[in-house]
Design an enzyme around this catalytic site. Sequence first.
Site, PDB file in Angstrom:
ATOM      1  N   GLU A   1       0.878  -1.177   0.000  1.00 49.17           N
ATOM      2  CA  GLU A   1       0.000   0.000   0.000  1.00 49.17           C
ATOM      3  C   GLU A   1       0.908   1.217   0.000  1.00 49.17           C
ATOM      4  O   GLU A   1       1.720   1.385   0.901  1.00 49.17           O
ATOM      5  CB  GLU A   1      -0.916  -0.034   1.228  1.00 49.17           C
ATOM      6  CG  GLU A   1      -2.118   0.911   1.114  1.00 49.17           C
ATOM      7  CD  GLU A   1      -1.793   2.330   1.552  1.00 49.17           C
ATOM      8  OE1 GLU A   1      -1.598   3.183   0.656  1.00 49.17           O
ATOM      9  OE2 GLU A   1      -1.742   2.566   2.753  1.00 49.17           O
TER      10      GLU A   1
ATOM     11  N   CYS B   1      -2.758   8.102   4.548  1.00 52.31           N
ATOM     12  CA  CYS B   1      -2.705   7.893   3.097  1.00 52.31           C
ATOM     13  C   CYS B   1      -4.063   8.158   2.463  1.00 52.31           C
ATOM     14  O   CYS B   1      -4.158   8.408   1.263  1.00 52.31           O
ATOM     15  CB  CYS B   1      -2.215   6.494   2.773  1.00 52.31           C
ATOM     16  SG  CYS B   1      -3.106   5.193   3.621  1.00 52.31           S
TER      17      CYS B   1
END
Length: 516
Positions: A287, A321
């Site tokens: 990720e 994020c």
Amino acid sequence: MIPYRPEPFTNFLEEQNMKKINEALEKVQTELGRDYPLVIGGEKIMTEKKMISINPSAKNEVIGRTASASQELAEKALQNAAQTFQTWSRVPAHQRSRYLVKAAAIMRRRKHEFSAWLMLEAGKNRVEADADTAEAIDFMEYYARQMTELADRGRQTLVPMEGEDNDLTYIPLGVGVIIPPWNFALAIVVGMTTAAIVTGNTVILKPASQTPVIAYKFYELLVEAGVPAGVVNFLPGDPTEIGDFLVDHRLTRFISFTGSRAIGLRIHERSSKVASGQIWMKRLIAEMGGKDAIVVDKDADLELAVQGIVASAFSFSGQKCSACSRAIIHEDVYEDVLNRCVELTKNLKVGDVRDASNYTGPVIDEKAFNKIMEYIKIGHQEGRLVAGGKPAGDTGFFIEPTIFADVNPNARIMQEEIFGPFVAFTKVRDFDHAMEVANNTGYGLTGSFYSRNRELIERARVEFHVGNLYMNRKCTGAIVGVHPFGGFNMSGTDSKAGGPDYLLQFTQPKLISEAL
């Protein structure tokens, strides 16, 4: 095993809950400044070289010092993990699941203590720290149940054939290297580690350099829950010394990584090369961040949208994020949305998270502080500063929540991940223009679309190209099992942490057929 239910968040408006977290904070503060070992096969090892963790809210306060591994110790950890894999991989899946349930129960009892460590080492306020700890508990509870389901799936899905006994089993991969981020210093560490071990793998846990102490506290919890020595090897260390070594090693079967695009791509490239003696293709579960957008249509509930933008952009100082760093607003409502966001933002209080009146705290360290301030300089060239833009005190790494308006969609502050309390506003003509701008980055992690127009909501479902798309709600705050999390394009492998397919990333299916 009882059905999974997400861990409830703590209501700190209740006096009793505030008292409990404050007591936990006082307790943890008496434990600051200690030394912590690295651990290989259950053996605690101190090294002369140390990694020093500091409180980002108080730069002169040392949270703790952890041993720093050399390549020689990294080699020892990999060899130990490979040896332990021979026994751990044969432990029945249901038994492995019970270790996670036990660990979750322990963490639930000590929830405020773990949250207090997050406040001090990661700079999270009470609400953000509590959500982080709750998510860690959720990951363990959820993956425990997913593993039991996976263990039983094979025979249920195969088509029966007369005269044969067929079985499809999901077996573990081998030794994994876990490289988690600092921003969810408990939840993501827990999720990445427990997904790997509940599926029967053994791991090297290399915590983020900024937050190694909370990771060690989690390691201690696994030991308390009875997880055998060598299943998790705790290996803090300088990334420049052991990072490539761990990724490149022939015994490394998979790498689970959460972090920046640049480092993720470096791992991707290096892991694709076959080391001498390596007999598999390494697997990468990654990720790698985002440049997330909230799109507001002219028919939206504007106050709802404004609240979503401010919360998504500035909670935990934008260090998620999934944080909103681009606000894409229809020209008919642009000024109204912008002005209201500025009004709310200017009322946000920034400071030491031990003070409950502060909305948000510091950015994580001096490097992050300097990077964000450089982007603010760039913002002055690419847009109009309407809120923030300055440091917010010098005792910690504090930056005012910052808004730039009238930014070109191709500007750097609209394209590059900043990872701080920073959002850029741009104006669009209509829905088509909004989708063009929203999809105009190399990332594709999260996004939100605010509108009352049903036709446009349905179009956004198809045309807004992100892994996690939210309608009429903020783009942060994914819940384990409810919002499986992962993104497209340069946001990673879209492996959907906290979802029904995630554990498959850590296994390989084996078909066994016996003629009767």
